[in-house]
Design a protein around this motif. Structure first.
Motif, PDB file in Angstrom:
ATOM      1  N   HIS A 139      20.718   5.300   7.706  1.00  0.00           N
ATOM      2  CA  HIS A 139      20.221   4.510   8.833  1.00  0.00           C
ATOM      3  C   HIS A 139      18.807   4.973   9.160  1.00  0.00           C
ATOM      4  CE1 HIS A 139      24.298   3.025   9.432  1.00  0.00           C
ATOM      5  NE2 HIS A 139      24.710   4.269   9.359  1.00  0.00           N
ATOM      6  N   LEU A 140      18.049   4.102   9.811  1.00  0.00           N
ATOM      7  CA  LEU A 140      16.652   4.410  10.144  1.00  0.00           C
ATOM      8  C   LEU A 140      16.569   4.966  11.557  1.00  0.00           C
ATOM      9  CD1 LEU A 140      13.589   2.131   9.393  1.00  0.00           C
ATOM     10  CD2 LEU A 140      13.782   3.313  11.578  1.00  0.00           C
ATOM     11  N   TYR A 141      15.961   6.137  11.684  1.00  0.00           N
ATOM     12  CA  TYR A 141      15.737   6.695  13.024  1.00  0.00           C
ATOM     13  C   TYR A 141      14.276   7.086  13.175  1.00  0.00           C
ATOM     14  CZ  TYR A 141      16.776  11.011  10.334  1.00  0.00           C
ATOM     15  OH  TYR A 141      16.818  12.005   9.387  1.00  0.00           O
ATOM     16  N   ASN A 142      13.808   7.050  14.435  1.00  0.00           N
ATOM     17  CA  ASN A 142      12.397   7.353  14.674  1.00  0.00           C
ATOM     18  C   ASN A 142      12.194   7.892  16.083  1.00  0.00           C
ATOM     19  OD1 ASN A 142      10.674   5.079  16.417  1.00  0.00           O
ATOM     20  ND2 ASN A 142      12.636   4.312  15.646  1.00  0.00           N
ATOM     21  N   ARG A 143      11.002   8.403  16.312  1.00  0.00           N
ATOM     22  CA  ARG A 143      10.665   9.023  17.599  1.00  0.00           C
ATOM     23  C   ARG A 143       9.906   8.092  18.523  1.00  0.00           C
ATOM     24  NH1 ARG A 143       5.457  10.115  18.117  1.00  0.00           N
ATOM     25  NH2 ARG A 143       4.164   9.884  16.244  1.00  0.00           N
ATOM     26  N   VAL A 144       9.534   6.861  18.030  1.00  0.00           N
ATOM     27  CA  VAL A 144       8.570   6.014  18.730  1.00  0.00           C
ATOM     28  C   VAL A 144       9.230   4.986  19.642  1.00  0.00           C
ATOM     29  CG1 VAL A 144       6.628   4.415  18.444  1.00  0.00           C
ATOM     30  CG2 VAL A 144       6.945   6.306  16.821  1.00  0.00           C
ATOM     31  N   ARG A 145      10.191   4.213  19.097  1.00  0.00           N
ATOM     32  CA  ARG A 145      10.743   3.100  19.859  1.00  0.00           C
ATOM     33  C   ARG A 145      12.081   2.651  19.267  1.00  0.00           C
ATOM     34  NH1 ARG A 145       5.971   1.375  17.394  1.00  0.00           N
ATOM     35  NH2 ARG A 145       6.287   0.283  15.405  1.00  0.00           N
ATOM     36  N   PRO A 146      12.873   1.949  20.075  1.00  0.00           N
ATOM     37  CA  PRO A 146      14.093   1.340  19.525  1.00  0.00           C
ATOM     38  C   PRO A 146      13.733   0.260  18.515  1.00  0.00           C
ATOM     39  CG  PRO A 146      14.141   1.390  21.942  1.00  0.00           C
ATOM     40  CD  PRO A 146      12.742   1.721  21.523  1.00  0.00           C
ATOM     41  N   ILE A 147      14.526   0.122  17.480  1.00  0.00           N
ATOM     42  CA  ILE A 147      14.309  -0.916  16.467  1.00  0.00           C
ATOM     43  C   ILE A 147      15.285  -2.056  16.745  1.00  0.00           C
ATOM     44  CG2 ILE A 147      14.294  -1.457  14.008  1.00  0.00           C
ATOM     45  CD1 ILE A 147      12.141   0.539  14.845  1.00  0.00           C
ATOM     46  N   GLU A 148      14.746  -3.163  17.220  1.00  0.00           N
ATOM     47  CA  GLU A 148      15.565  -4.334  17.532  1.00  0.00           C
ATOM     48  C   GLU A 148      15.335  -5.477  16.542  1.00  0.00           C
ATOM     49  OE1 GLU A 148      17.760  -4.492  19.873  1.00  0.00           O
ATOM     50  OE2 GLU A 148      17.214  -3.094  21.482  1.00  0.00           O
ATOM     51  N   ARG A 149      14.169  -5.484  15.905  1.00  0.00           N
ATOM     52  CA  ARG A 149      13.800  -6.573  15.000  1.00  0.00           C
ATOM     53  C   ARG A 149      12.860  -6.026  13.936  1.00  0.00           C
ATOM     54  NH1 ARG A 149       9.269  -9.842  18.405  1.00  0.00           N
ATOM     55  NH2 ARG A 149       8.242  -8.016  19.285  1.00  0.00           N
ATOM     56  N   VAL A 150      12.589  -6.829  12.944  1.00  0.00           N
ATOM     57  CA  VAL A 150      11.752  -6.399  11.814  1.00  0.00           C
ATOM     58  C   VAL A 150      10.394  -5.896  12.285  1.00  0.00           C
ATOM     59  CG1 VAL A 150      10.574  -7.197   9.738  1.00  0.00           C
ATOM     60  CG2 VAL A 150      12.915  -7.946  10.199  1.00  0.00           C
ATOM     61  N   GLU A 151       9.804  -6.598  13.243  1.00  0.00           N
ATOM     62  CA  GLU A 151       8.456  -6.248  13.702  1.00  0.00           C
ATOM     63  C   GLU A 151       8.389  -4.834  14.280  1.00  0.00           C
ATOM     64  OE1 GLU A 151       8.784 -10.499  13.225  1.00  0.00           O
ATOM     65  OE2 GLU A 151      10.030  -9.051  14.326  1.00  0.00           O
ATOM     66  N   ASP A 152       9.501  -4.332  14.786  1.00  0.00           N
ATOM     67  CA  ASP A 152       9.502  -2.999  15.391  1.00  0.00           C
ATOM     68  C   ASP A 152       9.293  -1.888  14.369  1.00  0.00           C
ATOM     69  OD1 ASP A 152       9.968  -4.027  17.946  1.00  0.00           O
ATOM     70  OD2 ASP A 152      12.148  -4.020  17.655  1.00  0.00           O
ATOM     71  N   MET A 153       9.506  -2.196  13.088  1.00  0.00           N
ATOM     72  CA  MET A 153       9.320  -1.181  12.047  1.00  0.00           C
ATOM     73  C   MET A 153       7.877  -1.069  11.589  1.00  0.00           C
ATOM     74  SD  MET A 153      12.597  -1.555   9.517  1.00  0.00           S
ATOM     75  CE  MET A 153      12.263  -3.268   9.103  1.00  0.00           C
ATOM     76  N   GLN A 154       7.061  -2.070  11.883  1.00  0.00           N
ATOM     77  CA  GLN A 154       5.712  -2.132  11.334  1.00  0.00           C
ATOM     78  C   GLN A 154       4.900  -0.895  11.705  1.00  0.00           C
ATOM     79  OE1 GLN A 154       4.966  -4.861   9.215  1.00  0.00           O
ATOM     80  NE2 GLN A 154       7.175  -4.958   9.573  1.00  0.00           N
ATOM     81  N   GLY A 155       4.311  -0.281  10.672  1.00  0.00           N
ATOM     82  CA  GLY A 155       3.409   0.843  10.900  1.00  0.00           C
ATOM     83  C   GLY A 155       4.058   2.200  11.017  1.00  0.00           C
ATOM     84  N   LEU A 156       5.383   2.264  11.026  1.00  0.00           N
ATOM     85  CA  LEU A 156       6.044   3.563  11.137  1.00  0.00           C
ATOM     86  C   LEU A 156       5.826   4.387   9.872  1.00  0.00           C
ATOM     87  CD1 LEU A 156       9.501   2.691  12.762  1.00  0.00           C
ATOM     88  CD2 LEU A 156       7.477   3.660  13.873  1.00  0.00           C
ATOM     89  N   ARG A 157       5.608   5.682  10.059  1.00  0.00           N
ATOM     90  CA  ARG A 157       5.481   6.614   8.946  1.00  0.00           C
ATOM     91  C   ARG A 157       6.833   7.311   8.765  1.00  0.00           C
ATOM     92  NH1 ARG A 157       1.044  10.143  11.558  1.00  0.00           N
ATOM     93  NH2 ARG A 157       2.294   9.444  13.334  1.00  0.00           N
ATOM     94  N   LEU A 158       7.469   7.045   7.631  1.00  0.00           N
ATOM     95  CA  LEU A 158       8.826   7.530   7.407  1.00  0.00           C
ATOM     96  C   LEU A 158       8.867   8.490   6.230  1.00  0.00           C
ATOM     97  CD1 LEU A 158      10.761   4.140   7.728  1.00  0.00           C
ATOM     98  CD2 LEU A 158      10.330   5.835   9.526  1.00  0.00           C
ATOM     99  N   ARG A 159       9.627   9.550   6.384  1.00  0.00           N
ATOM    100  CA  ARG A 159       9.823  10.486   5.274  1.00  0.00           C
ATOM    101  C   ARG A 159      10.502   9.774   4.104  1.00  0.00           C
ATOM    102  NH1 ARG A 159      14.661  12.724   2.444  1.00  0.00           N
ATOM    103  NH2 ARG A 159      13.756  14.398   1.209  1.00  0.00           N
ATOM    104  N   THR A 160      10.022  10.033   2.894  1.00  0.00           N
ATOM    105  CA  THR A 160      10.618   9.431   1.724  1.00  0.00           C
ATOM    106  C   THR A 160      10.808  10.477   0.633  1.00  0.00           C
ATOM    107  OG1 THR A 160      10.412   7.650   0.088  1.00  0.00           O
ATOM    108  CG2 THR A 160       8.390   8.793   0.705  1.00  0.00           C
ATOM    109  N   ASP A 161      11.618  10.149  -0.369  1.00  0.00           N
ATOM    110  CA  ASP A 161      11.793  11.023  -1.518  1.00  0.00           C
ATOM    111  C   ASP A 161      10.724  10.691  -2.562  1.00  0.00           C
ATOM    112  OD1 ASP A 161      12.845   8.798  -3.190  1.00  0.00           O
ATOM    113  OD2 ASP A 161      14.482   8.889  -1.746  1.00  0.00           O
ATOM    114  N   LEU A 162      10.917  11.183  -3.783  1.00  0.00           N
ATOM    115  CA  LEU A 162       9.884  11.043  -4.806  1.00  0.00           C
ATOM    116  C   LEU A 162      10.026   9.800  -5.668  1.00  0.00           C
ATOM    117  CD1 LEU A 162       9.794  14.752  -6.053  1.00  0.00           C
ATOM    118  CD2 LEU A 162       8.205  13.633  -4.478  1.00  0.00           C
ATOM    119  N   SER A 163      11.099   9.020  -5.479  1.00  0.00           N
ATOM    120  CA  SER A 163      11.347   7.915  -6.409  1.00  0.00           C
ATOM    121  C   SER A 163      10.407   6.745  -6.162  1.00  0.00           C
ATOM    122  CB  SER A 163      12.798   7.435  -6.293  1.00  0.00           C
ATOM    123  OG  SER A 163      12.993   6.713  -5.108  1.00  0.00           O
TER     124      SER A 163
END
Length: 313
Positions: A139-163
């Motif tokens: 699941h996606l979690y973040n420190r900035v805001r609740p995610i209610e819709r696609v637009e809420d994800m825009q610009g978030l910097r998320l940790r990723t693996d190497l793939s």
């Protein structure tokens, strides 16, 4: 961390002890599963074959462990398939959203012939795949805001693996992937170097990410299984009988791991409710990424591997 050669050990005359690495804490389901395998091996081998478990990343982070396994410097490890995807890119398919359609599909794959096709694809890498294990829904979690819709994800910097597959996915979601070891996520969140991550509930709670990222969108962002590996060097050092015992007990551990993970997840869900974490349940969060995922599978010549997984239904 220096490589620890020669760790394949004879515990006593005629007895073999395999050193097994895991980055998780002692009480985490993955580590307890390794202890389950150790107990089962001791019993069926009359003490001639056992596992020495090294939790808490004592033998390195997953990327370090994988490299040490590859050259035979350590014997066994439990890792997530997405950490392995840098070595075997096809394994990234297993972490994409929508790959597994249900619990039953996941179980059929991990315990069946389709999963075995993936395990056999490790030939020549320096690893032998013993079994797939439950790895938890992401699941996606973040420190900035609740995610209610696609637009809420825009610009978030998320940790990723190497793939490479993860890079495609994060761009399709309108986010930026930042490559970090899992152990660095909490300090990076606290320093605001990243905004969030995509992980399972057990990891979210066990590593304290919920304290710095109190918004979680309960939308399945993938369900990459864990995988239990043994180095080719250690595998070659076992007798045919020992290999059979290890393979069988590893397969038996799938049920133990699944039950342990379910228990942990329920407890962790209660904990985040008690701590006031904001949960949202947005619909169609991944819809804009579907076309990009299909294009990525085609571009990386991975569609055939996706179809191998779907054949397990």
């Amino acid at each position: 961390m220096g490589l620890q050669r020669g760790c394949f050990a004879q515990a006593a005359s005629g007895q073999t002890a395999l050193r097994a690495a895991d980055i998780a804490s002692l009480d985490y389901p993955t580590v307890q599963t390794l202890f389950f395998i150790d107990r089962a091996l001791r019993k069926v081998s009359d003490g001639d074959l056992s596992i020495r478990v090294f939790p808490d990343a004592q033998l390195g982070q997953e990327t370090e462990v994988i490299e040490q396994l590859r050259i035979g410097a350590i014997d066994m490890a439990r890792v997530n398939v997405m950490s392995l995807a840098d070595v075997v890119p096809e394994f990234a398919v297993l972490g994409l959203p929508g790959t597994f359609l249900s619990d039953a599909h996941f179980d059929t794959f991990t315990g069946g012939t389709a999963g075995q096709v993936f395990l056999e694809h490790l030939e020549g890498t320096g690893f032998v795949g013993l079994t797939f294990l439950e790895g938890g829904t992401r699941h996606l979690y973040n420190r900035v805001r609740p995610i209610e819709r696609v637009e809420d994800m825009q610009g978030l910097r998320l940790r990723t693996d190497l793939s490479s597959a993860s890079g495609f996915l994060y761009r399709a979601l309108g986010t930026t992937g930042v490559q970090l070891p899992l152990s660095h996520v909490l300090p990076a969140l606290e320093a605001r170097l990243i905004d969030g991550a995509i992980e399972n509930i057990a990891t979210y709670v066990a590593l304290g990410h919920y304290r710095a990222a109190p918004f979680i969108a309960m939308t399945e962002m993938g369900r990459p299984p864990d995988i239990l590996l043994i180095s080719q060097r250690a595998w070659n050092g076992l007798t045919a009988g020992q290999r059979k015992l290890l393979k069988n007990t590893s397969g038996d551990a799938r049920s133990f791991m699944k039950k342990s993970f379910e228990y942990w997840t329920r407890a962790c869900m209660q904990q985040i409710r008690d701590r006031g974490v904001t949960q949202t349940h947005p619909d169609a969060l991944l819809q804009p990424a579907r076309g990009a995922i299909d294009a990525m599978l085609a571009q990386l010549d991975m569609m055939k591997w996706f179809e191998v997984v779907r054949s397990a239904q």
